[in-house]
Design an enzyme around this catalytic site. Structure first.
Site, PDB file in Angstrom:
ATOM      1  N   ARG A 189     113.262  86.427 -43.371  1.00 46.52           N
ATOM      2  CA  ARG A 189     112.449  86.823 -44.531  1.00 46.52           C
ATOM      3  C   ARG A 189     110.976  86.950 -44.146  1.00 46.52           C
ATOM      4  O   ARG A 189     110.301  87.900 -44.552  1.00 46.52           O
ATOM      5  CB  ARG A 189     112.600  85.825 -45.683  1.00 46.52           C
ATOM      6  CG  ARG A 189     113.977  85.860 -46.332  1.00 46.52           C
ATOM      7  CD  ARG A 189     114.125  84.790 -47.388  1.00 46.52           C
ATOM      8  NE  ARG A 189     113.878  83.483 -46.779  1.00 46.52           N
ATOM      9  CZ  ARG A 189     113.494  82.409 -47.435  1.00 46.52           C
ATOM     10  NH1 ARG A 189     113.287  82.438 -48.741  1.00 46.52           N
ATOM     11  NH2 ARG A 189     113.308  81.262 -46.816  1.00 46.52           N
ATOM     12  N   ASN A 223     116.731  84.638 -49.952  1.00 47.66           N
ATOM     13  CA  ASN A 223     118.018  84.128 -49.493  1.00 47.66           C
ATOM     14  C   ASN A 223     118.990  84.082 -50.666  1.00 47.66           C
ATOM     15  O   ASN A 223     118.622  83.700 -51.776  1.00 47.66           O
ATOM     16  CB  ASN A 223     117.874  82.713 -48.920  1.00 47.66           C
ATOM     17  CG  ASN A 223     117.286  82.700 -47.532  1.00 47.66           C
ATOM     18  OD1 ASN A 223     117.212  83.710 -46.857  1.00 47.66           O
ATOM     19  ND2 ASN A 223     116.858  81.530 -47.100  1.00 47.66           N
TER      20      ASN A 223
END
Length: 89
Positions: free
Chosen positions: A18, A36
């Site tokens: 990320r 997530n």
């Protein structure tokens, strides 16, 4: 301006996926988020110039950092009012 919704599967959690995606998106001038998911995948929503979105998709497909991307599902969606590119929890 286009907006894409990606579901990225593979070894993409716990490997700075990320964060690397956020850095690349900001470098490309894109807005959106990376998050997530409970199933181990990562959701990426990004909007901006179509050419820059393609660059982000190519970057994600290579598996940034130590991530290992197995699959990327891509959908186009309605644009949203993002202010930047963020990591969501």
């Amino acid at each position: 301006m286009k907006c894409i919704h990606l579901i990225v599967s593979g070894r993409v959690q716990g490997v700075f996926f990320r964060d690397n995606t956020r850095k690349k998106a900001l470098e490309l001038g894109l807005k959106g988020y990376a998050k997530n998911l409970p199933d181990g995948n990562v959701e990426v929503v990004s909007q901006g110039d179509e050419i820059k979105l393609k660059e982000l998709i190519d970057f994600i497909n290579k598996g940034p950092g130590i991530a290992k991307v197995n699959d990327v599902k891509i959908k186009y969606k309605e644009s949203e009012n993002f202010k930047s590119f963020e990591i969501r929890y």
